[in-house]
Scaffold this active site. Structure first.
Site, mmCIF file in Angstrom:
data_model
loop_
_atom_site.group_PDB
_atom_site.id
_atom_site.type_symbol
_atom_site.label_atom_id
_atom_site.label_comp_id
_atom_site.label_asym_id
_atom_site.label_seq_id
_atom_site.Cartn_x
_atom_site.Cartn_y
_atom_site.Cartn_z
ATOM 1 N N GLU A 94 9.162 -6.073 -1.066
ATOM 2 C CA GLU A 94 9.214 -7.170 -2.048
ATOM 3 C C GLU A 94 9.184 -8.532 -1.362
ATOM 4 O O GLU A 94 8.477 -9.442 -1.790
ATOM 5 C CB GLU A 94 10.471 -7.060 -2.916
ATOM 6 N N GLU B 171 -0.445 -5.059 -2.304
ATOM 7 C CA GLU B 171 0.527 -3.968 -2.170
ATOM 8 C C GLU B 171 0.499 -3.373 -0.758
ATOM 9 O O GLU B 171 1.534 -3.151 -0.153
ATOM 10 C CB GLU B 171 0.260 -2.870 -3.205
HETATM 11 ZN ZN LIG Z 1 4.592 -4.629 -4.440
#
Ligand SMILES: [Zn+2]
Length: 414
Positions: free
Chosen positions: A275, A354
């Site tokens: 994160e 990501e």
């Molecule tokens: Zn993520």
């Protein structure tokens, strides 16, 4: 070829616009149908649990999910074909101007003449919604009462809406108590210059584990929020009603160890590392800038296009140019190539982000912990874990679990 080129340029502009819209819509439809076909082949041929997931998915669950997806995919083939043909028929038969005229007659009966365009627009919206509800009803009934009944899956839309939108309004945020985890989080935040001011835990979160941790706040004042479902020592599932006291000793802890859900501290840190990677790499800011630029561009183009009479004529509006119809034509039909391209680019970008965030966690030395955390966190909502690569690239803005695990594994071996 030259002849057909001539024919095309000789067509009036509105015919060309209309034909392009129709052709593009079919091109998109065929492309998606092709991808769905590839994905169906995966459902048909992948009959064994992938090795990486052997520990968390038994072959019975896998087979159940496989057959369900197969039926669902066949169903959406037919419903997709139906709605494409329906849309084409509506366009070819002048359904939109017809509905607009009808709305005018209805609002006229009610005493609102043509000068009340807003009333006519509202009636139009109402009729259009009614029409799509009626034509869509048999499909959704079939889906709910035949397919989902057969497989014992129930989507329970209301429950999902509750869990995703309503329950979070009542989430209870409590500060993470002092302790090892809090210290570790603070140390990690400091090591990457994250201006952390507070760490919260959401207690009793009922969400469907879409998100496990996030951060918010502006500039030098950021907070981290962890969902208690992420934390081994917090998850409500681990609390035994008889021993609800705080003074839980080491003995009872080790007794219940096997049943425990949630992540160990190192795994929580790995998830947070991912994160915070989004923050450190500027993903959040980039997304905001892109969406601002996109809205600006859309409204700019809209302002330019709304004055073009040919656009209205293309859809059968020769002497009126109602604003609502203009919105519909421009945003739904004219922008659709742009929207397709944009949404593909955003999907590609989001997947890149990501993977980059995973790589960031890896650089913090957390590849192994992230690997096991991902497996734990996806245990309950895995669905069918295998997908065709083009299908996945086109549709999934978040890389599927297996692809992420693969990338982390490569990283682990380096
Ligand atoms: Zn993520």
């Amino acid at each position: 070829m030259a002849l057909s080129g001539d024919l095309w340029t000789e067509l009036p502009a509105e015919r060309r616009i209309f034909c392009s819209v129709l052709l593009f819509s079919w091109a998109v439809y065929l492309w998606e149908a092709f991808l769905a076909h590839r994905q169906r082949r995966v459902y048909r041929t992948t009959t064994h649990v992938p090795q990486e997931l052997g520990q968390i998915m038994d072959s019975e669950t896998f087979e159940k999910s496989r057959l369900y997806q197969l039926d669902k995919s066949t169903f959406s083939f037919w419903s997709g074909l139906y709605s494409e043909v329906e849309g084409t028929m509506i366009l070819l038969c002048g359904g939109i101007p017809f509905l607009w005229k009808l709305s005018g007659q209805i609002s006229g009966r009610a005493g609102f003449g043509p000068e009340y365009e807003i009333v006519q627009s509202l009636v139009f919206l109402l009729l259009a919604t009614l029409f799509s509800a009626v034509t869509g009803l048999p499909w959704s009934l079939y889906n709910t009462f035949v397919i989902e009944e057969k497989h014992g899956f129930n989507q329970q839309v209301l429950v999902t809406i509750y869990a995703d939108y309503i329950a979070p309004l009542f989430d209870k945020f409590i500060p993470l108590p002092e302790g090892e985890l809090k210290q570790q989080i603070e140390t990690m935040a400091k090591s990457i210059d994250f201006p952390l001011t507070k760490v919260y835990v959401v207690e009793g979160s009922k969400r469907s584990s879409h998100s496990n941790a996030y951060f918010y706040g502006f500039f030098k004042n950021k907070r981290i929020v962890l969902f208690d479902t992420l934390l081994e020592d917090y998850s409500a599932l681990n609390k035994e009603p008889a021993e609800g006291e705080d003074g839980e000793n080491e003995e009872t802890k080790s007794k219940t160890k096997n049943k425990k859900q949630g992540c160990k501290n190192e795994e929580v840190l790995a998830v947070l590392g991912h994160e915070l990677g989004h923050w450190k790499l500027g993903h959040t800011i980039k997304n905001i800038i892109i969406s601002q630029m996109n809205s600006f561009l859309c409204f700019f183009l809209f302002a330019v296009l709304i004055g073009q009479k040919e656009l209205f004529a293309a859809f059968g509006f020769y002497d009126t140019q109602p604003t609502l119809i203009g919105l519909m034509i421009i945003f739904q039909f004219i922008f659709s190539p742009y929207n397709e391209v944009l949404s593909f680019c955003l999907t590609v970008l989001s997947r890149r982000f990501e993977f980059q965030a995973d790589a960031f966690a890896k650089e913090l030395g957390k590849a192994k912990d992230l690997y096991s955390a991902l497996i734990k966190l996806n245990k309950d909502n895995l669905g069918f874990p295998v997908s065709d690569w083009i299908f996945s690239m086109w549709h999934y803005s978040h890389p599927p679990l297996l692809e992420r695990l693969q990338a982390l594994k490569d990283a682990k071996q380096e």
